[in-house]
Design a protein around this motif. Structure first.
Motif, PDB file in Angstrom:
ATOM      1  N   ALA A   1      66.773  22.246  67.187  1.00 10.87           N
ATOM      2  CA  ALA A   1      65.490  21.832  66.162  1.00 10.87           C
ATOM      3  C   ALA A   1      64.391  22.530  66.417  1.00 10.87           C
ATOM      4  O   ALA A   1      63.387  22.980  65.403  1.00 10.87           O
TER       5      ALA A   1
ATOM      6  N   ALA B   1      64.712  25.916  64.696  1.00 14.06           N
ATOM      7  CA  ALA B   1      64.869  25.798  63.198  1.00 14.06           C
ATOM      8  C   ALA B   1      63.413  25.882  62.738  1.00 14.06           C
ATOM      9  O   ALA B   1      63.308  26.288  61.393  1.00 14.06           O
ATOM     10  N   LEU B   2      62.481  25.838  63.394  1.00 18.66           N
ATOM     11  CA  LEU B   2      61.057  26.096  63.175  1.00 18.66           C
ATOM     12  C   LEU B   2      60.497  27.621  63.330  1.00 18.66           C
ATOM     13  O   LEU B   2      59.150  27.459  63.305  1.00 18.66           O
TER      14      LEU B   2
ATOM     15  N   ALA C   1      60.626  22.565  55.309  1.00 19.77           N
ATOM     16  CA  ALA C   1      61.032  21.965  56.698  1.00 19.77           C
ATOM     17  C   ALA C   1      61.479  20.614  57.040  1.00 19.77           C
ATOM     18  O   ALA C   1      62.611  20.332  57.644  1.00 19.77           O
TER      19      ALA C   1
ATOM     20  N   THR D   1      65.463  21.592  55.570  1.00 22.67           N
ATOM     21  CA  THR D   1      66.145  22.483  56.345  1.00 22.67           C
ATOM     22  C   THR D   1      66.938  21.723  57.379  1.00 22.67           C
ATOM     23  O   THR D   1      66.631  20.897  58.150  1.00 22.67           O
TER      24      THR D   1
ATOM     25  N   SER E   1      69.126  20.720  60.843  1.00 22.45           N
ATOM     26  CA  SER E   1      68.981  20.973  62.114  1.00 22.45           C
ATOM     27  C   SER E   1      67.412  20.883  62.420  1.00 22.45           C
ATOM     28  O   SER E   1      67.100  21.423  63.617  1.00 22.45           O
ATOM     29  N   THR E   2      66.430  20.651  61.488  1.00 27.10           N
ATOM     30  CA  THR E   2      65.220  20.536  61.740  1.00 27.10           C
ATOM     31  C   THR E   2      64.725  19.163  61.968  1.00 27.10           C
ATOM     32  O   THR E   2      64.668  18.445  61.071  1.00 27.10           O
TER      33      THR E   2
END
Length: 306
Positions: A6, A9-10, A41, A44, A46-47
């Protein structure tokens, strides 16, 4: 592992090229770009962690832009809210399919903290699902995404959750309430430990008392057994002494050639009897020889037979 995914992913948020696109030619933040970032965000895969994004200055500026303030509220709901909060809040942007699935998964993480309210009916109502099959698909997707560890129980219409990934952010001003909950939990643990120690001490005291009673009973039993053995031994000694005394008295009163007891088997007594009979036979023979009497000889023969 899910938390690392997570956070990774950002990473695109910190990209310098993307950060420059937020700014207008006058170096002012572009609300439209920040709103697009919120949509990206929250869509997406897995975020699931949004605290870092929510605290960025560009996103904070959205709360001051009337046209895009709802995107800031939407990000707050994805960060620490639930699907019920989304439905209860008006004028929010519509959710696409990916956003809807993710918000329901995140809401499931929050709902799973209360294991007593994980029935199919309760979860369907909180997550806005129409039937049990849709709920089971959502739970399965959360399991495969490493968000929860759970088992479905269609027979009892309940979801059994054993672990939850720590991916939900803290709401503002939630720390005091959390500290109060932790202090209450600590107090219960202290009370429980004190009760357990008291029970252990009581069990030890009871065991020690039973051991002392058993030891005293064993000692008393052994003492009684020894007394009984001593009593039996004294009685046997007195009886044996009496028998010996009676035998000695009988021998003294009968003399050497006294009459034997019936059934006696003494070799010495038999020898004495044989010697007496020989003396009698010799005396009778002499009398018969001297007298010359036939009757005496017959009498001697009869005596021999006797």
């Amino acid at each position: 592992m899910a938390q690392v995914k997570a956070l990774n992913a950002l990473e695109f948020i910190n990209c310098p090229t993307y950060s420059l696109s937020w700014l207008s030619p006058s170096r002012q933040p572009r609300p439209r770009a920040a709103a697009d970032l919120v949509t990206r965000a929250t869509s997406t895969p897995s975020t699931y962690v949004f605290a870092e994004l929510l605290q960025s200055p560009q996103i904070q500026a959205l709360s001051q832009a009337p046209e895009y303030a709802q995107y800031y509220t939407l990000l707050e709901i994805f960060s620490y809210g639930t699907y019920s909060d989304y439905r209860a809040t008006q004028n929010l942007p519509s959710l696409n399919e990916q956003q809807t699935l993710k918000l329901r998964q995140l809401s499931l993480l929050t709902l799973a903290k209360n294991p007593h309210n994980l029935s199919y009916a309760s979860l369907q109502s909180a997550l806005g699902l129409s039937d049990a099959r849709a709920l089971e698909d959502l739970v399965i997707s959360a399991i495969y995404a490493d968000l929860i560890t759970a088992q479905l129980d269609p027979h009892n219409q309940v979801v059994h959750v054993s672990s939850v990934s720590p991916l939900r952010d803290l709401a503002p001003n939630s720390i005091p309430a959390m500290l109060a909950s932790l202090q209450d939990w600590s107090s219960r643990c202290t009370t429980t430990l004190a009760d357990l120690e008291a029970q252990i001490a009581a069990i030890k005291d009871t065991a020690a008392q039973k051991h002392s009673e058993k030891k005293a009973w064993t000692s008393k039993t052994e003492e009684l057994i020894e007394d009984e053995k001593s009593s039996d031994k004294g009685a046997h000694g007195r009886q044996q002494t009496n028998m010996i005394s009676r035998a000695v008295a009988g021998m003294r009163s009968g003399g050497r050639y006294g009459k034997r007891d019936r059934g006696g088997n003494s070799i010495e007594d038999e020898a004495d009897d044989d010697e007496a009979m020989d003396l009698d036979d010799n005396q009778e023979f002499n009398e018969g020889f001297e007298g010359g009497s036939a009757g005496a000889g017959k009498k001697r023969v009869n005596r021999r037979k006797m």
